[in-house]
Design a protein around this motif. Structure first.
Motif, mmCIF file in Angstrom:
data_model
loop_
_atom_site.group_PDB
_atom_site.id
_atom_site.type_symbol
_atom_site.label_atom_id
_atom_site.label_comp_id
_atom_site.label_asym_id
_atom_site.label_seq_id
_atom_site.Cartn_x
_atom_site.Cartn_y
_atom_site.Cartn_z
ATOM 1 N N LYS A 34 -0.092 -3.776 3.005
ATOM 2 C CA LYS A 34 0.526 -5.021 2.550
ATOM 3 C C LYS A 34 0.045 -5.396 1.160
ATOM 4 O O LYS A 34 0.845 -5.768 0.285
ATOM 5 C CB LYS A 34 0.211 -6.159 3.535
ATOM 6 C CG LYS A 34 0.841 -7.487 3.141
ATOM 7 C CD LYS A 34 0.495 -8.584 4.138
ATOM 8 C CE LYS A 34 1.109 -9.909 3.713
ATOM 9 N NZ LYS A 34 0.758 -11.006 4.668
ATOM 10 N N GLN A 35 -1.260 -5.273 0.925
ATOM 11 C CA GLN A 35 -1.821 -5.606 -0.376
ATOM 12 C C GLN A 35 -1.263 -4.696 -1.471
ATOM 13 O O GLN A 35 -0.861 -5.167 -2.549
ATOM 14 C CB GLN A 35 -3.349 -5.501 -0.340
ATOM 15 C CG GLN A 35 -4.029 -5.878 -1.650
ATOM 16 C CD GLN A 35 -5.534 -5.723 -1.568
ATOM 17 O OE1 GLN A 35 -6.044 -4.798 -0.958
ATOM 18 N NE2 GLN A 35 -6.262 -6.633 -2.181
ATOM 19 N N GLN A 36 -1.223 -3.392 -1.186
ATOM 20 C CA GLN A 36 -0.714 -2.442 -2.183
ATOM 21 C C GLN A 36 0.774 -2.656 -2.423
ATOM 22 O O GLN A 36 1.243 -2.546 -3.562
ATOM 23 C CB GLN A 36 -0.977 -1.005 -1.697
ATOM 24 C CG GLN A 36 -0.721 0.059 -2.752
ATOM 25 C CD GLN A 36 -1.696 0.006 -3.900
ATOM 26 O OE1 GLN A 36 -2.813 -0.491 -3.757
ATOM 27 N NE2 GLN A 36 -1.270 0.502 -5.047
ATOM 28 N N SER A 37 1.503 -2.980 -1.377
ATOM 29 C CA SER A 37 2.946 -3.215 -1.508
ATOM 30 C C SER A 37 3.218 -4.456 -2.354
ATOM 31 O O SER A 37 4.167 -4.482 -3.146
ATOM 32 C CB SER A 37 3.582 -3.379 -0.129
ATOM 33 O OG SER A 37 3.460 -2.191 0.629
ATOM 34 N N GLU A 38 2.399 -5.474 -2.201
ATOM 35 C CA GLU A 38 2.559 -6.693 -2.992
ATOM 36 C C GLU A 38 2.278 -6.434 -4.467
ATOM 37 O O GLU A 38 2.973 -6.964 -5.346
ATOM 38 C CB GLU A 38 1.643 -7.788 -2.450
ATOM 39 C CG GLU A 38 2.087 -8.327 -1.089
ATOM 40 C CD GLU A 38 1.098 -9.306 -0.492
ATOM 41 O OE1 GLU A 38 -0.043 -9.397 -1.021
ATOM 42 O OE2 GLU A 38 1.447 -9.969 0.504
ATOM 43 N N ALA A 41 5.247 -4.568 -5.781
ATOM 44 C CA ALA A 41 6.406 -5.449 -5.897
ATOM 45 C C ALA A 41 6.392 -6.210 -7.219
ATOM 46 O O ALA A 41 7.449 -6.440 -7.825
ATOM 47 C CB ALA A 41 6.444 -6.422 -4.724
ATOM 48 N N GLN A 42 5.206 -6.584 -7.678
ATOM 49 C CA GLN A 42 5.085 -7.267 -8.965
ATOM 50 C C GLN A 42 5.517 -6.348 -10.102
ATOM 51 O O GLN A 42 6.215 -6.761 -11.033
ATOM 52 C CB GLN A 42 3.648 -7.745 -9.170
ATOM 53 C CG GLN A 42 3.199 -8.812 -8.183
ATOM 54 C CD GLN A 42 1.735 -9.187 -8.351
ATOM 55 O OE1 GLN A 42 1.082 -8.794 -9.318
ATOM 56 N NE2 GLN A 42 1.201 -9.944 -7.401
ATOM 57 N N SER A 45 9.308 -5.876 -9.985
ATOM 58 C CA SER A 45 10.013 -7.071 -10.445
ATOM 59 C C SER A 45 10.069 -7.094 -11.968
ATOM 60 O O SER A 45 11.102 -7.435 -12.564
ATOM 61 C CB SER A 45 9.322 -8.329 -9.914
ATOM 62 O OG SER A 45 9.992 -9.496 -10.356
#
Length: 220
Positions: A34-38, A41-42, A45
């Motif tokens: 989850k942390q790596q995916s977030e 995602a930045q 974006s």
């Protein structure tokens, strides 16, 4: 009787510790993913803010095997899928998702044929199970978004295709030269030992959809 009871007690303690550790490890792994995916995602974006809407690699796409699927294929029972497999009949036309440079286009034992396109050194796209027997784009040339680059291979063109013809489509941050030429995490790998986000692979369907949403007035 007491010895048997003691043994069962010891077994129960060991089992409890093992199950507890497995649960903790699973929760910890999910937190890391989850942390790596977030973080990714930045990055995505920011890229999508500067990039035009990406095209789909085929006129119609339907998932056969999703990105990050685990243990779906017997040959890679303990691996994560680093791409998305899209249903396609052999001979289906495949297109470049964005302007770029063809880094690699050739026959490959596992893929049948494979095309890799770099996009402004920000990310690259990989089109696996592209036919090497039919026409295929040449390495080194510049391609435009939506340009024909090849056709989906027959199932007998490579051992990694399996029994159903399809397009193995991957996207990854960076440039192929930034990854090893062999071993785990190499620039052409289709499966990874850890979740593909740790190897900078992108969920292709989600990222293409994101760019098209941000550019909904100019999707083509």
């Amino acid at each position: 009787m007491k010895i048997r009871t003691l043994r069962w007690g010891i077994f129960a303690i060991i089992l409890s510790i093992t199950l507890g550790w497995a649960k903790w490890n699973s929760i910890n792994q999910q937190a890391q993913i989850k942390q790596q995916s977030e973080l990714q995602a930045q990055q995505l974006s920011q890229i999508s803010d500067k990039y035009q809407a990406l095209a789909w690699p085929m006129q119609q796409v339907g998932e056969l095997q999703p990105y990050a699927a685990f243990g779906r294929v017997q040959k890679f029972a303990n691996k994560f899928h680093a791409a998305t497999d899209y249903y396609a009949t052999s001979g289906t036309a495949v297109y470049a998702i964005a302007d770029g440079q063809v880094y690699f286009a050739s026959q490959h034992d596992a893929y049948g044929g494979v095309v890799v396109i770099t996009h402004s050194n920000q990310f690259y796209s990989l089109y696996g199970h592209t036919s090497a027997k039919r026409w295929m784009i040449k390495s080194g040339v510049h391609v435009s978004k939506g340009e024909l680059i090849g056709y989906v291979a027959d199932t007998n063109e490579g051992w990694g295709i399996g029994t159903v013809s399809h397009l193995h489509f991957a996207m990854r941050l960076g440039h192929p030269k930034g990854y090893p030429s062999g071993g785990e995490g190499n620039w052409m790998t289709g499966y990874t030992d850890k979740h593909p986000v740790f190897y900078q692979f992108i969920n292709p369907s989600e990222f293409i959809a994101l760019t098209r949403k941000k550019n909904k007035n100019h999707p083509n």
